[in-house]
Write a protein that holds these residues in place. Structure first.
Motif, PDB file in Angstrom:
ATOM      1  N   GLU A  13     -21.392 -25.330 -29.233  1.00  0.00           N
ATOM      2  CA  GLU A  13     -20.050 -25.028 -29.739  1.00  0.00           C
ATOM      3  C   GLU A  13     -20.060 -23.748 -30.550  1.00  0.00           C
ATOM      4  N   HIS A  14     -19.260 -22.819 -30.095  1.00  0.00           N
ATOM      5  CA  HIS A  14     -19.020 -21.548 -30.817  1.00  0.00           C
ATOM      6  C   HIS A  14     -20.318 -20.861 -31.256  1.00  0.00           C
ATOM      7  N   LEU A  15     -21.247 -20.776 -30.309  1.00  0.00           N
ATOM      8  CA  LEU A  15     -22.541 -20.152 -30.616  1.00  0.00           C
ATOM      9  C   LEU A  15     -22.411 -18.629 -30.644  1.00  0.00           C
ATOM     10  N   ARG A  16     -22.968 -18.069 -31.708  1.00  0.00           N
ATOM     11  CA  ARG A  16     -23.018 -16.613 -31.816  1.00  0.00           C
ATOM     12  C   ARG A  16     -24.444 -16.235 -32.193  1.00  0.00           C
ATOM     13  N   VAL A  17     -25.016 -15.274 -31.463  1.00  0.00           N
ATOM     14  CA  VAL A  17     -26.385 -14.831 -31.749  1.00  0.00           C
ATOM     15  C   VAL A  17     -26.410 -13.314 -31.842  1.00  0.00           C
ATOM     16  N   ARG A  18     -27.108 -12.829 -32.860  1.00  0.00           N
ATOM     17  CA  ARG A  18     -27.320 -11.387 -33.008  1.00  0.00           C
ATOM     18  C   ARG A  18     -28.776 -11.068 -32.724  1.00  0.00           C
ATOM     19  N   ARG A  19     -29.011 -10.004 -31.959  1.00  0.00           N
ATOM     20  CA  ARG A  19     -30.382  -9.505 -31.752  1.00  0.00           C
ATOM     21  C   ARG A  19     -30.321  -7.999 -31.826  1.00  0.00           C
ATOM     22  N   GLY A  20     -31.334  -7.427 -32.476  1.00  0.00           N
ATOM     23  CA  GLY A  20     -31.391  -5.972 -32.585  1.00  0.00           C
ATOM     24  C   GLY A  20     -30.147  -5.397 -33.261  1.00  0.00           C
ATOM     25  N   GLY A  21     -29.577  -6.160 -34.207  1.00  0.00           N
ATOM     26  CA  GLY A  21     -28.457  -5.638 -34.993  1.00  0.00           C
ATOM     27  C   GLY A  21     -27.107  -5.692 -34.307  1.00  0.00           C
ATOM     28  N   LEU A  51     -29.719 -17.525 -24.712  1.00  0.00           N
ATOM     29  CA  LEU A  51     -29.058 -18.832 -24.742  1.00  0.00           C
ATOM     30  C   LEU A  51     -30.088 -19.954 -24.600  1.00  0.00           C
ATOM     31  N   MET A  52     -31.049 -19.775 -23.696  1.00  0.00           N
ATOM     32  CA  MET A  52     -32.079 -20.806 -23.515  1.00  0.00           C
ATOM     33  C   MET A  52     -32.945 -20.957 -24.769  1.00  0.00           C
ATOM     34  N   ARG A  53     -33.293 -19.817 -25.368  1.00  0.00           N
ATOM     35  CA  ARG A  53     -34.071 -19.871 -26.612  1.00  0.00           C
ATOM     36  C   ARG A  53     -33.299 -20.620 -27.699  1.00  0.00           C
ATOM     37  N   SER A  54     -31.987 -20.429 -27.708  1.00  0.00           N
ATOM     38  CA  SER A  54     -31.157 -21.134 -28.694  1.00  0.00           C
ATOM     39  C   SER A  54     -31.190 -22.636 -28.436  1.00  0.00           C
ATOM     40  N   VAL A  55     -31.154 -23.012 -27.159  1.00  0.00           N
ATOM     41  CA  VAL A  55     -31.145 -24.435 -26.794  1.00  0.00           C
ATOM     42  C   VAL A  55     -32.475 -25.105 -27.169  1.00  0.00           C
ATOM     43  N   VAL A  56     -33.588 -24.390 -26.959  1.00  0.00           N
ATOM     44  CA  VAL A  56     -34.882 -25.009 -27.285  1.00  0.00           C
ATOM     45  C   VAL A  56     -35.278 -24.805 -28.748  1.00  0.00           C
ATOM     46  N   GLY A  57     -34.443 -24.059 -29.478  1.00  0.00           N
ATOM     47  CA  GLY A  57     -34.659 -23.962 -30.920  1.00  0.00           C
ATOM     48  C   GLY A  57     -35.615 -22.880 -31.358  1.00  0.00           C
ATOM     49  N   THR A  58     -35.841 -21.869 -30.505  1.00  0.00           N
ATOM     50  CA  THR A  58     -36.734 -20.782 -30.919  1.00  0.00           C
ATOM     51  C   THR A  58     -35.958 -19.503 -31.250  1.00  0.00           C
ATOM     52  N   GLN A  59     -34.636 -19.593 -31.278  1.00  0.00           N
ATOM     53  CA  GLN A  59     -33.815 -18.414 -31.533  1.00  0.00           C
ATOM     54  C   GLN A  59     -33.009 -18.626 -32.815  1.00  0.00           C
ATOM     55  N   LEU A  60     -33.066 -17.654 -33.695  1.00  0.00           N
ATOM     56  CA  LEU A  60     -32.225 -17.688 -34.889  1.00  0.00           C
ATOM     57  C   LEU A  60     -30.778 -17.493 -34.454  1.00  0.00           C
ATOM     58  N   VAL A  61     -29.898 -18.402 -34.856  1.00  0.00           N
ATOM     59  CA  VAL A  61     -28.500 -18.251 -34.447  1.00  0.00           C
ATOM     60  C   VAL A  61     -27.644 -17.870 -35.656  1.00  0.00           C
ATOM     61  N   ALA A  62     -26.607 -17.057 -35.400  1.00  0.00           N
ATOM     62  CA  ALA A  62     -25.758 -16.568 -36.492  1.00  0.00           C
ATOM     63  C   ALA A  62     -24.668 -17.568 -36.829  1.00  0.00           C
ATOM     64  N   ALA A  63     -24.184 -18.294 -35.827  1.00  0.00           N
ATOM     65  CA  ALA A  63     -23.107 -19.271 -36.060  1.00  0.00           C
ATOM     66  C   ALA A  63     -23.058 -20.245 -34.893  1.00  0.00           C
ATOM     67  N   GLY A  64     -22.407 -21.376 -35.134  1.00  0.00           N
ATOM     68  CA  GLY A  64     -22.200 -22.353 -34.075  1.00  0.00           C
ATOM     69  C   GLY A  64     -23.153 -23.522 -34.174  1.00  0.00           C
ATOM     70  N   SER A  65     -22.945 -24.509 -33.297  1.00  0.00           N
ATOM     71  CA  SER A  65     -23.816 -25.684 -33.308  1.00  0.00           C
ATOM     72  C   SER A  65     -24.306 -25.992 -31.906  1.00  0.00           C
TER      73      SER A  65
END
Ligand SMILES: Nc1ncnc2c1ncn2[C@@H]1O[C@H](COP(=O)(O)OP(=O)(O)O)[C@@H](O)[C@H]1O
Ligand SMILES: [Mg+2]
Length: 243
Positions: A13-21, A51-65
């Protein structure tokens, strides 16, 4: 007997990820149903791996669940329940295929029979004694898939597992994915090759960090009036653009 769990395997839900600024995933919301193959498709750089890294929990996420099998993504309770095969699969070059899988079996408290079963499931039965550096690209991919399978995970997250494989191997690998789904496992499989959408039950279509659509191949064809999924994807992009 308990009823099968009908809740989604993955809920974002409402996932937002920042990489490289800069933002590389913009307000992504999606669900992945259990017990089938969901294809994550889009051109290189659109954000599939992120997105996959976010799902498996290895990605820092900026917002969302992100909920995975009813737990927050990355929760330690998910460790053996989620298998992840990265885009450039890594196995130990100096260990045989059997030793690679045996190592992960030991890590997850599984037996050597489980390791053998995983190797057979990916069609590597004849190559168990070959070292990592003696396996072809496709065999390495399948060995690392076996390493993920040996824990008997409910959810498999596979990042571009068929890229670079010859067409015969690709078809064989998809056959194995379907067999896993038929056993009740959930698969999230990414590809930048639109043709691969054909093998999936559900599609997540991405572009430039946005989710364009979540639908089945049949729905994609019906919505765009195109028979080729490649053309359908292009038509969908055009439909989303201001005329
Ligand atoms: N380690 C990183 N640092 C900064 N930016 C990155 C990094 N990895 C990927 N990106 C950027 O994030 C975006 C999404 O990349 P990625 O998720 O790898 O896409 P895909 O898997 O669809 O090819 C791209 O614009 C890419 O340049
Ligand atoms: Mg990628």
């Amino acid at each position: 007997m308990t009823a099968p769990d009908s809740s989604p395997a993955i809920e974002v839900e409402h996932l937002r990820v920042r990489r490289g600024g800069r933002d590389v995933l913009h307000d992504i919301s999606l669900t992945v149903p259990r017990g089938c193959i969901t294809g994550l498709l889009g051109p290189s750089g659109c954000g599939k791996t992120t997105l996959m890294r976010s799902v498996v929990g290895t990605q820092l996420v900026a917002a969302g669940s992100i909920q995975v099998l009813g737990e927050p993504a990355g929760s330690s309770r998910l460790r053996a329940r989620v298998g992840y095969v990265t885009q450039a699969p890594s196995i130990y070059d100096d260990l045989t295929a059997a030793e690679n899988v045996g190592y992960f079996a030991a890590l997850y408290g599984r037996s050597s029979q489980d390791a053998n079963d995983a190797l057979t499931a990916v069609g590597l039965g004849e190559h168990v004694r070959q070292r990592g550096n003696q396996l072809s690209g496709g065999q390495r991919t399948r060995a690392s898939l076996a390493c993920a399978l040996v824990a008997d995970p409910e959810l498999l997250v596979l990042d571009e597992p068929t890229v670079g494989l010859d067409p015969v191997l690709r078809v064989e690998l998809w056959r194995q994915f379907h067999a896993l789904a038929d056993q009740g496992r959930t698969l999230l499989v990414s590809s930048h090759v639109m043709d691969e959408a054909e093998h999936c039950d559900q599609l997540l279509l991405m572009r430039d960090g946005h989710l364009l659509a979540q639908l089945s191949p049949a729905e994609l064809r019906a919505e765009t009036g195109e028979t080729s999924l490649e053309n359908a994807f292009l038509a969908l992009i055009k439909m989303g653009q201001p005329s």
